[in-house]
Structure formats: C-alpha cells, structure tokens
Design a protein around this motif. Structure first.
Motif, PDB file in Angstrom:
ATOM      1  N   PHE B  16       0.860  -1.190   0.000  1.00  0.00           N
ATOM      2  CA  PHE B  16       0.000   0.000   0.000  1.00  0.00           C
ATOM      3  C   PHE B  16       0.895   1.237   0.000  1.00  0.00           C
ATOM      4  CE2 PHE B  16      -3.027   2.836   2.552  1.00  0.00           C
ATOM      5  CZ  PHE B  16      -3.635   3.302   1.396  1.00  0.00           C
ATOM      6  N   ILE B  17       0.884   1.959  -1.101  1.00  0.00           N
ATOM      7  CA  ILE B  17       1.708   3.165  -1.224  1.00  0.00           C
ATOM      8  C   ILE B  17       0.854   4.369  -0.849  1.00  0.00           C
ATOM      9  CG2 ILE B  17       3.036   4.603  -2.814  1.00  0.00           C
ATOM     10  CD1 ILE B  17       3.699   2.050  -4.391  1.00  0.00           C
ATOM     11  N   LEU B  18       1.396   5.174   0.025  1.00  0.00           N
ATOM     12  CA  LEU B  18       0.631   6.273   0.606  1.00  0.00           C
ATOM     13  C   LEU B  18       1.006   7.598  -0.052  1.00  0.00           C
ATOM     14  CD1 LEU B  18      -1.235   6.919   3.081  1.00  0.00           C
ATOM     15  CD2 LEU B  18       0.869   7.322   4.366  1.00  0.00           C
ATOM     16  N   LEU B  27      -0.426  14.749  10.507  1.00  0.00           N
ATOM     17  CA  LEU B  27      -1.113  13.446  10.400  1.00  0.00           C
ATOM     18  C   LEU B  27      -0.282  12.401   9.658  1.00  0.00           C
ATOM     19  CD1 LEU B  27      -4.812  14.431   9.567  1.00  0.00           C
ATOM     20  CD2 LEU B  27      -4.018  13.115  11.547  1.00  0.00           C
ATOM     21  N   ILE B  28       0.846  12.835   9.080  1.00  0.00           N
ATOM     22  CA  ILE B  28       1.603  11.913   8.224  1.00  0.00           C
ATOM     23  C   ILE B  28       2.104  10.702   8.998  1.00  0.00           C
ATOM     24  CG2 ILE B  28       3.744  11.655   6.884  1.00  0.00           C
ATOM     25  CD1 ILE B  28       3.246  14.382   5.707  1.00  0.00           C
ATOM     26  N   GLU B  29       2.648  10.941  10.182  1.00  0.00           N
ATOM     27  CA  GLU B  29       3.225   9.822  10.932  1.00  0.00           C
ATOM     28  C   GLU B  29       2.155   8.771  11.243  1.00  0.00           C
ATOM     29  OE1 GLU B  29       5.452  10.901  14.407  1.00  0.00           O
ATOM     30  OE2 GLU B  29       6.033   8.815  14.775  1.00  0.00           O
ATOM     31  N   ALA B  30       0.979   9.234  11.688  1.00  0.00           N
ATOM     32  CA  ALA B  30      -0.113   8.299  11.992  1.00  0.00           C
ATOM     33  C   ALA B  30      -0.585   7.604  10.719  1.00  0.00           C
ATOM     34  CB  ALA B  30      -1.268   9.040  12.655  1.00  0.00           C
ATOM     35  N   ALA B  31      -0.655   8.342   9.630  1.00  0.00           N
ATOM     36  CA  ALA B  31      -1.095   7.747   8.367  1.00  0.00           C
ATOM     37  C   ALA B  31      -0.147   6.623   7.951  1.00  0.00           C
ATOM     38  CB  ALA B  31      -1.171   8.813   7.273  1.00  0.00           C
ATOM     39  N   VAL B  32       1.159   6.885   8.031  1.00  0.00           N
ATOM     40  CA  VAL B  32       2.160   5.876   7.656  1.00  0.00           C
ATOM     41  C   VAL B  32       2.020   4.652   8.554  1.00  0.00           C
ATOM     42  CG1 VAL B  32       4.644   5.367   7.681  1.00  0.00           C
ATOM     43  CG2 VAL B  32       3.822   7.502   6.670  1.00  0.00           C
ATOM     44  N   GLN B  33       1.870   4.924   9.830  1.00  0.00           N
ATOM     45  CA  GLN B  33       1.809   3.836  10.807  1.00  0.00           C
ATOM     46  C   GLN B  33       0.556   2.976  10.596  1.00  0.00           C
ATOM     47  OE1 GLN B  33       1.820   5.255  14.857  1.00  0.00           O
ATOM     48  NE2 GLN B  33       1.147   3.235  15.567  1.00  0.00           N
ATOM     49  N   TYR B  34      -0.597   3.604  10.492  1.00  0.00           N
ATOM     50  CA  TYR B  34      -1.841   2.847  10.345  1.00  0.00           C
ATOM     51  C   TYR B  34      -1.949   2.189   8.969  1.00  0.00           C
ATOM     52  CZ  TYR B  34      -3.773   4.387  14.798  1.00  0.00           C
ATOM     53  OH  TYR B  34      -3.986   4.583  16.135  1.00  0.00           O
ATOM     54  N   ASN B 204      -4.220   8.418  -2.102  1.00  0.00           N
ATOM     55  CA  ASN B 204      -3.999   9.669  -1.382  1.00  0.00           C
ATOM     56  C   ASN B 204      -5.337  10.307  -1.011  1.00  0.00           C
ATOM     57  OD1 ASN B 204      -1.623  12.403  -1.822  1.00  0.00           O
ATOM     58  ND2 ASN B 204      -3.416  12.395  -0.550  1.00  0.00           N
ATOM     59  N   THR B 205      -6.105  10.680  -2.028  1.00  0.00           N
ATOM     60  CA  THR B 205      -7.335  11.430  -1.780  1.00  0.00           C
ATOM     61  C   THR B 205      -8.355  10.646  -0.946  1.00  0.00           C
ATOM     62  OG1 THR B 205      -6.995  12.632  -3.823  1.00  0.00           O
ATOM     63  CG2 THR B 205      -9.220  12.684  -2.915  1.00  0.00           C
ATOM     64  N   ALA B 206      -8.417   9.326  -1.151  1.00  0.00           N
ATOM     65  CA  ALA B 206      -9.372   8.515  -0.386  1.00  0.00           C
ATOM     66  C   ALA B 206      -9.138   8.688   1.103  1.00  0.00           C
ATOM     67  CB  ALA B 206      -9.241   7.045  -0.768  1.00  0.00           C
ATOM     68  N   LEU B 207      -7.871   8.861   1.485  1.00  0.00           N
ATOM     69  CA  LEU B 207      -7.551   9.056   2.897  1.00  0.00           C
ATOM     70  C   LEU B 207      -7.717  10.528   3.287  1.00  0.00           C
ATOM     71  CD1 LEU B 207      -4.311   6.905   3.081  1.00  0.00           C
ATOM     72  CD2 LEU B 207      -6.615   6.220   3.579  1.00  0.00           C
ATOM     73  N   LEU B 213      -8.710  10.018   9.123  1.00  0.00           N
ATOM     74  CA  LEU B 213      -7.635   9.586   8.222  1.00  0.00           C
ATOM     75  C   LEU B 213      -6.883   8.346   8.714  1.00  0.00           C
ATOM     76  CD1 LEU B 213      -5.282  11.922   6.212  1.00  0.00           C
ATOM     77  CD2 LEU B 213      -4.494   9.765   7.155  1.00  0.00           C
ATOM     78  N   PRO B 214      -6.378   8.327   9.952  1.00  0.00           N
ATOM     79  CA  PRO B 214      -5.637   7.130  10.380  1.00  0.00           C
ATOM     80  C   PRO B 214      -6.505   5.865  10.347  1.00  0.00           C
ATOM     81  CG  PRO B 214      -5.192   8.962  11.849  1.00  0.00           C
ATOM     82  CD  PRO B 214      -6.330   9.392  10.966  1.00  0.00           C
ATOM     83  N   ALA B 215      -7.774   5.992  10.734  1.00  0.00           N
ATOM     84  CA  ALA B 215      -8.660   4.820  10.718  1.00  0.00           C
ATOM     85  C   ALA B 215      -8.868   4.332   9.290  1.00  0.00           C
ATOM     86  CB  ALA B 215      -9.994   5.158  11.370  1.00  0.00           C
ATOM     87  N   MET B 216      -8.996   5.268   8.355  1.00  0.00           N
ATOM     88  CA  MET B 216      -9.150   4.867   6.950  1.00  0.00           C
ATOM     89  C   MET B 216      -7.856   4.258   6.421  1.00  0.00           C
ATOM     90  SD  MET B 216     -11.247   4.489   4.522  1.00  0.00           S
ATOM     91  CE  MET B 216     -12.682   5.545   4.716  1.00  0.00           C
ATOM     92  N   ALA B 217      -6.723   4.772   6.874  1.00  0.00           N
ATOM     93  CA  ALA B 217      -5.432   4.201   6.465  1.00  0.00           C
ATOM     94  C   ALA B 217      -5.366   2.736   6.905  1.00  0.00           C
ATOM     95  CB  ALA B 217      -4.276   5.001   7.064  1.00  0.00           C
ATOM     96  N   GLU B 218      -5.844   2.469   8.093  1.00  0.00           N
ATOM     97  CA  GLU B 218      -5.839   1.093   8.600  1.00  0.00           C
ATOM     98  C   GLU B 218      -6.790   0.212   7.773  1.00  0.00           C
ATOM     99  OE1 GLU B 218      -7.211   0.472  12.649  1.00  0.00           O
ATOM    100  OE2 GLU B 218      -5.861  -1.242  12.796  1.00  0.00           O
ATOM    101  N   ALA B 219      -7.957   0.769   7.442  1.00  0.00           N
ATOM    102  CA  ALA B 219      -8.922   0.014   6.633  1.00  0.00           C
ATOM    103  C   ALA B 219      -8.312  -0.342   5.275  1.00  0.00           C
ATOM    104  CB  ALA B 219     -10.204   0.832   6.454  1.00  0.00           C
TER     105      ALA B 219
END
Lengths: 64, 255
Positions: B16-18, B27-34, B204-207, B213-219
């Motif tokens: 999954f490329i972010l 929010l980037i760190e949380a996005a990467v992590q999730y 990108n945009t979906a998140l 955002l982090p919850a969607m990144a995890e999904a």
C-alpha cells in the motif's frame, strides 16, 4: 537583477548559498537550479549568481 | 517463500503506497503507521517563504520516498523535476506524472515513455503513472520502467476501478509490478485491485478526504492485505449460470 522563483531579486554577485539563506531557506532542505541547470549542493557556496540569471529554489511538499 | 514487492533492488512487505497530499503534516506519521506504508509519495514545488516546515521532518525514518513529477506538462519538464527531486537528496525513486489535461488530469502516455527512457538511463527507479494501455505499457517496459502505475479513475475522483478490464490486461501481460494508482476511493476497491493481481495500490485522496484519516489508512491496509491473500489463494470459480449446492446431494430425508 536576478529572477528567483519567478520574482525579481537584487542578488547579482551573491553566492547561491547566500541567496538561499537570504531568501529564508536552509541549503540542506532545498535544491537549486540556475538557468535550468542544477547547482549541486556541494557547489552552492562557490557558485556566484550573475545578473540576468533565472534561479529556482525547490523543496518537497505533500503530493500523491 | 516470503511475499514481497520488489522495486529498484529493494523489497517491500507493504503493498500500500501512501500519498502525502492534501492533509496536515502532523497526520503523516499516523497515516504511515496505520497504513503500514513503506513508500510515500511527495511533490516538488518552489520553496515558499510563508511555509517553513519541512515535510521530511514528519516522515518516519526508513520509509522510501517516491517524489512525483506533478506539474510537468511534457517529458522535458518531468525530467527536470525528477533531477531536482534527486538533488533534494532522498534517493533515486521517481513517479513520473505528465499531464496536459487539467480537467481530468489524464496522463500523457507518449511523453511519459520519453521521460521514462531518459530517467532510467540516468539510474532512476522509474515508476510511471499511465493510462492503462497495453501498447504504452510495453513501451514503458522497454524504456526501463521499474513498474507501471495505471490509473483506476481520474486523480482525486474516488470513483474506483473505472478502467478495471484494461488494468487486468496489463496485469496479465506485463512482466513488471502493476501498481494501481489514482481514483481508488474505498478499501473495497483497493481489495478488488489486489484480488485481480495488482502488485500494489496507491492512494492519497481517499484518505485525505475521509472522516478519520488514520482509521481509513488502517482500513486500506487490511483491504490490500486481504486482496493480496485472496489473489495468492486463487479465487473460486464463477458459474456461467445456475447454482451448485455447497452441501452433499445425497441422504435427504425424502430419499
């Protein structure tokens, strides 16, 4: 007169490094192009900007 | 054998490329992590005296940076941006993005092939964003691309796999990682792309436009993993017509 990121700046005779810092940036965080040629980071301190040069100073931003 | 994504001599466990656009740096760190992401895209722009924060300070160490050439209208501009990105000192990866059209943001495949050839020769790991056309994809392979990145739907549209059949052709015929980029709006669409055999999905945009955002990144992470597992498992067949019972057809009470 020198054009820096599209705007006129009095910078003829400055080094590229001095210009970057005078514009408020840190050399480590930007890349610099003069007349569409990249000035390598190691040469920023020794490259002199001349009257009429077109300089671009770029950095990373968010993108997809 | 471990299932990894191989690009430019590196191996990635995440598929999954972010993207990093259109949301707060904080929010980037949380996005990467999730998201479990190991690759993140960036753009190159003129430095701006109003903004002093450096996005690189917000990206966790060890994440591979994938600068794009957004803003380029032809091969020459893309090459120029790619060289500047490399001068910024963050590796050799580049996502080529060349657009002449500002309404639909569709990529110019012909210019993308030209830029790929030049940059591959200069040692870049070239990942071209492209319209899913088999002939163009073959030209990109010959030009030295490390992957191809066909669009699912226009950038930022969240419309999903509008080009599904054509992406499937690339997956079936192209011997490079096919990474579905642009237009993926929901985890289910990312999952479907992975079930089809895509090597990875980029979003990108979906998140950025999601409520959390982090919850969607995890999904998305879970969806991409599920789709990959399904692809590797081999999907069950689809019947042309009729049904087939899941239970044995003997021993009924009325027999």
């Amino acid at each position: 007169m020198v054009t820096v990121n599209g705007k006129p700046v009095e910078a003829a005779g400055m080094t590229a490094a001095a210009l970057v810092e005078a514009q408020g940036y840190a050399c480590a965080q930007v890349a610099v192009e003069c007349n569409e040629e990249i000035i390598p980071k190691a040469e920023l301190g020794s490259t002199v900007i001349r009257d009429g040069d077109v300089v671009e100073i770029v950095r990373f931003v968010g993108g997809g | 054998m471990e299932d990894t994504l191989k690009l430019g001599g590196r191996e990635f466990h995440s598929r999954f490329i972010l993207g990093s656009g259109k949301y707060s740096l904080s929010l980037i760190e949380a996005a990467v992590q999730y998201a479990g992401a190991e690759i993140i895209t960036l753009a190159v722009r003129r430095a701006n005296t109003q903004e002093h924060e450096n996005i690189l300070d917000y990206i966790p160490k060890g994440v591979t940076l994938l600068p794009n050439t957004s803003g380029a209208r032809n091969a020459q501009e893309a090459v120029r941006i790619a060289r500047l990105a490399r001068e910024l000192g963050c590796g050799d990866f580049v996502k080529i993005e060349i657009m002449r059209d500002t309404k639909y943001l569709l990529p110019d495949n012909a210019e993308t092939i030209k830029a790929t050839e030049i940059l591959a020769k200069e040692g870049f790991v070239v990942m071209p964003y492209m319209y899913p056309d088999l002939n163009a994809a073959r030209d990109l392979v010959n030009a030295g691309a490390a992957s191809v990145m066909p669009l699912a739907a226009p950038i930022g549209s969240n419309k999903g796999l509008a080009t599904r059949e054509f992406i499937q052709i690339l997956i079936d015929e192209i011997d490079l990682p096919v990474i579905v980029d642009a237009g993926i709006g929901r985890p289910s669409q990312a999952c479907e792309a992975m079930e089809m055999g895509a090597a990875a999905v980029m979003s990108n945009t979906a998140l950025a436009t999601a409520g959390d955002l982090p919850a969607m990144a995890e999904a998305f992470r879970k969806a991409v993993e599920a789709g990959r597992s399904a692809y590797l498992s081999g999907l069950g067949r689809v019947l042309e017509r009729g049904g087939a019972p899941s239970d044995t057809l003997t021993g009924f009470l009325h027999d």
